[in-house]
Design an enzyme around this catalytic site. Structure first.
Site, PDB file in Angstrom:
ATOM      1  N   TYR A 149      97.699  91.580 110.880  1.00 26.14           N
ATOM      2  CA  TYR A 149      97.146  92.645 110.039  1.00 26.14           C
ATOM      3  C   TYR A 149      96.267  93.587 110.885  1.00 26.14           C
ATOM      4  O   TYR A 149      96.043  94.731 110.503  1.00 26.14           O
ATOM      5  CB  TYR A 149      96.253  92.046 108.940  1.00 26.14           C
ATOM      6  CG  TYR A 149      96.965  91.517 107.713  1.00 26.14           C
ATOM      7  CD1 TYR A 149      98.306  91.142 107.733  1.00 26.14           C
ATOM      8  CD2 TYR A 149      96.264  91.365 106.516  1.00 26.14           C
ATOM      9  CE1 TYR A 149      98.924  90.635 106.594  1.00 26.14           C
ATOM     10  CE2 TYR A 149      96.873  90.875 105.369  1.00 26.14           C
ATOM     11  CZ  TYR A 149      98.202  90.512 105.416  1.00 26.14           C
ATOM     12  OH  TYR A 149      98.800  90.015 104.285  1.00 26.14           O
ATOM     13  N   GLY A 150      95.731  93.051 111.964  1.00 26.50           N
ATOM     14  CA  GLY A 150      94.690  93.758 112.728  1.00 26.50           C
ATOM     15  C   GLY A 150      95.126  95.053 113.385  1.00 26.50           C
ATOM     16  O   GLY A 150      94.292  95.792 113.896  1.00 26.50           O
ATOM     17  N   CYS A 172      87.454  86.868 114.356  1.00 28.27           N
ATOM     18  CA  CYS A 172      88.800  86.757 113.772  1.00 28.27           C
ATOM     19  C   CYS A 172      89.051  85.277 113.555  1.00 28.27           C
ATOM     20  O   CYS A 172      88.792  84.461 114.449  1.00 28.27           O
ATOM     21  CB  CYS A 172      89.834  87.338 114.735  1.00 28.27           C
ATOM     22  SG  CYS A 172      91.548  86.955 114.285  1.00 28.27           S
ATOM     23  N   CYS A 203      89.657  85.839 106.392  1.00 30.00           N
ATOM     24  CA  CYS A 203      90.165  86.841 107.324  1.00 30.00           C
ATOM     25  C   CYS A 203      89.145  87.969 107.434  1.00 30.00           C
ATOM     26  O   CYS A 203      88.830  88.627 106.438  1.00 30.00           O
ATOM     27  CB  CYS A 203      91.490  87.392 106.795  1.00 30.00           C
ATOM     28  SG  CYS A 203      92.208  88.672 107.826  1.00 30.00           S
ATOM     29  N   ASN A 204      88.653  88.163 108.633  1.00 33.52           N
ATOM     30  CA  ASN A 204      87.690  89.246 108.851  1.00 33.52           C
ATOM     31  C   ASN A 204      88.330  90.609 108.610  1.00 33.52           C
ATOM     32  O   ASN A 204      87.707  91.501 108.037  1.00 33.52           O
ATOM     33  CB  ASN A 204      87.187  89.204 110.303  1.00 33.52           C
ATOM     34  CG  ASN A 204      86.457  87.931 110.631  1.00 33.52           C
ATOM     35  OD1 ASN A 204      85.242  87.886 110.641  1.00 33.52           O
ATOM     36  ND2 ASN A 204      87.196  86.865 110.885  1.00 33.52           N
ATOM     37  N   THR A 205      89.579  90.741 109.046  1.00 30.75           N
ATOM     38  CA  THR A 205      90.251  92.036 108.958  1.00 30.75           C
ATOM     39  C   THR A 205      90.391  92.482 107.499  1.00 30.75           C
ATOM     40  O   THR A 205      90.142  93.639 107.161  1.00 30.75           O
ATOM     41  CB  THR A 205      91.645  91.940 109.626  1.00 30.75           C
ATOM     42  OG1 THR A 205      91.465  91.456 110.957  1.00 30.75           O
ATOM     43  CG2 THR A 205      92.338  93.270 109.667  1.00 30.75           C
ATOM     44  N   ASP A 258      94.824  84.253 104.080  1.00 26.40           N
ATOM     45  CA  ASP A 258      94.681  84.874 105.399  1.00 26.40           C
ATOM     46  C   ASP A 258      95.993  85.564 105.768  1.00 26.40           C
ATOM     47  O   ASP A 258      97.039  85.282 105.172  1.00 26.40           O
ATOM     48  CB  ASP A 258      94.326  83.827 106.462  1.00 26.40           C
ATOM     49  CG  ASP A 258      94.094  84.440 107.841  1.00 26.40           C
ATOM     50  OD1 ASP A 258      93.510  85.539 107.917  1.00 26.40           O
ATOM     51  OD2 ASP A 258      94.513  83.852 108.854  1.00 26.40           O
ATOM     52  N   SER A 259      95.950  86.397 106.792  1.00 30.52           N
ATOM     53  CA  SER A 259      97.177  87.023 107.285  1.00 30.52           C
ATOM     54  C   SER A 259      98.094  85.976 107.910  1.00 30.52           C
ATOM     55  O   SER A 259      99.254  86.257 108.157  1.00 30.52           O
ATOM     56  CB  SER A 259      96.837  88.082 108.333  1.00 30.52           C
ATOM     57  OG  SER A 259      96.245  87.450 109.453  1.00 30.52           O
TER      58      SER A 259
HETATM   59  N1  DGL Z   1      92.819  86.224 111.076  1.00 29.35           N
HETATM   60  C1  DGL Z   1      92.529  87.555 110.812  1.00 29.35           C
HETATM   61  C2  DGL Z   1      91.070  87.875 110.994  1.00 29.35           C
HETATM   62  O1  DGL Z   1      90.212  87.047 110.771  1.00 29.35           O
HETATM   63  C3  DGL Z   1      93.425  88.638 111.332  1.00 29.35           C
HETATM   64  C4  DGL Z   1      94.527  88.346 112.297  1.00 29.35           C
HETATM   65  C5  DGL Z   1      95.593  89.427 112.199  1.00 29.35           C
HETATM   66  O2  DGL Z   1      96.433  89.279 111.315  1.00 29.35           O
HETATM   67  O3  DGL Z   1      95.519  90.407 112.947  1.00 29.35           O
HETATM   68  O4  DGL Z   1      90.723  88.975 111.313  1.00 29.35           O
END
Ligand code: DGL
Length: 256
Positions: free
Chosen positions: A41-42, A179, A72-74, A9-10
């Site tokens: 990351y978003g 997220c 991580c969705n992003t 994950d980020s």
């Molecule tokens: N946890 C990440 C997600 O599920 C992204 C969080 C981030 O780094 O912006 O999207």
């Protein structure tokens, strides 16, 4: 096959998915890597996200994992296909918001989705909404601030009130957390959106991991071992692991 499952994950957010995987698959070992140094990351471009995610996946491959979970969705919406192309020998499972489940559970046909800016704007997410929730009013909000504050262990109550306002105003009865960082503050979200059912992806991803391991005949039978790595502050990682996940583990620092 007693190799570990790799989870990336980020940052610390994917630990909410790690928790569900460990619950669903208690005999499996895991290696978790958080890129806390580069979180969030978003707010990055797709190219930046891919380059960072590729390094995390490459690290897990060097640890000889049998499967990689993008917790991580992003990352998933930005580059799941490209990562599968790059790391052909390891199955890769992504994380996406449970929009289909939300569309089945909503009574008033008003659904909220709260994710990062990159996820909310992505074609991947827009396609999911169209495919599964075409008959609903969908309030798709991307937030730039929340994940970063959660990652730093900051108090998010003020930011959260603002970010959740559109859902209160529209009267959604179901909110999808898009997220992996947000389940860490699920209680706070629930206390603002009192009558709203709040859904996250953790359990669904864990079941998906189980299905893939069974299909590929990759289940482990030994005593599990869990290792954590972060590119960021080890103490902060350990604090979130023990306070929010109630697990006492010691992360190792890693430079990628
Ligand atoms: N946890 C990440 C997600 O599920 C992204 C969080 C981030 O780094 O912006 O999207």
């Amino acid at each position: 096959m007693n190799k570990p499952i790799g989870i990336l994950d980020s940052g610390v957010g994917g630990l909410t998915i790690w928790r569900e995987i460990v619950k669903e698959l208690p005999n499996e070992s895991t290696i978790y890597i958080a890129d806390s140094k580069n979180c969030p990351y978003g707010i990055k471009t797709a190219e930046e996200i891919y380059n960072l995610a590729k390094r995390l996946a490459a690290f897990l491959v060097t640890q000889d994992v049998k499967l990689i979970v993008l917790a991580c969705n992003t990352i998933t919406v930005s580059c799941l296909d490209k990562l599968r192309e790059e790391f052909k020998d390891v199955p890769i499972i992504g994380t996406v918001p449970v929009i289909k489940t939300a569309s089945e559970l909503t009574k008033n046909k008003k659904i909220g989705i709260l994710s990062t800016s990159a996820t909310s704007k992505s074609k991947y997410q827009k396609d999911l909404i169209e495919k599964f929730a075409g008959n609903c009013q969908v309030i798709n909000i991307g937030t730039a601030k929340l994940a970063r504050s959660i990652e730093r262990g900051e108090n998010v109550s003020l930011v959260l009130k603002n970010e959740l306002k559109p859902f209160l105003e529209t009267g959604v009865d179901t909110l999808v957390l898009g997220c992996s960082h947000f389940p860490l503050i699920k209680d706070q979200i629930q206390s603002i959106l009192k009558d709203v059912q709040v859904l996250d992806s953790g359990a669904a991803i864990a079941r998906q991991v189980k299905r893939v391991l069974e299909k590929e005949n990759m289940r482990s039978k030994t005593k599990p071992n869990h290792n954590f790595y972060t590119t960021g502050d080890v103490k902060l990682f350990n604090k979130i692991l023990s306070q929010s996940l109630e697990y006492n583990g010691e992360a190792e620092s890693v430079i990628l």
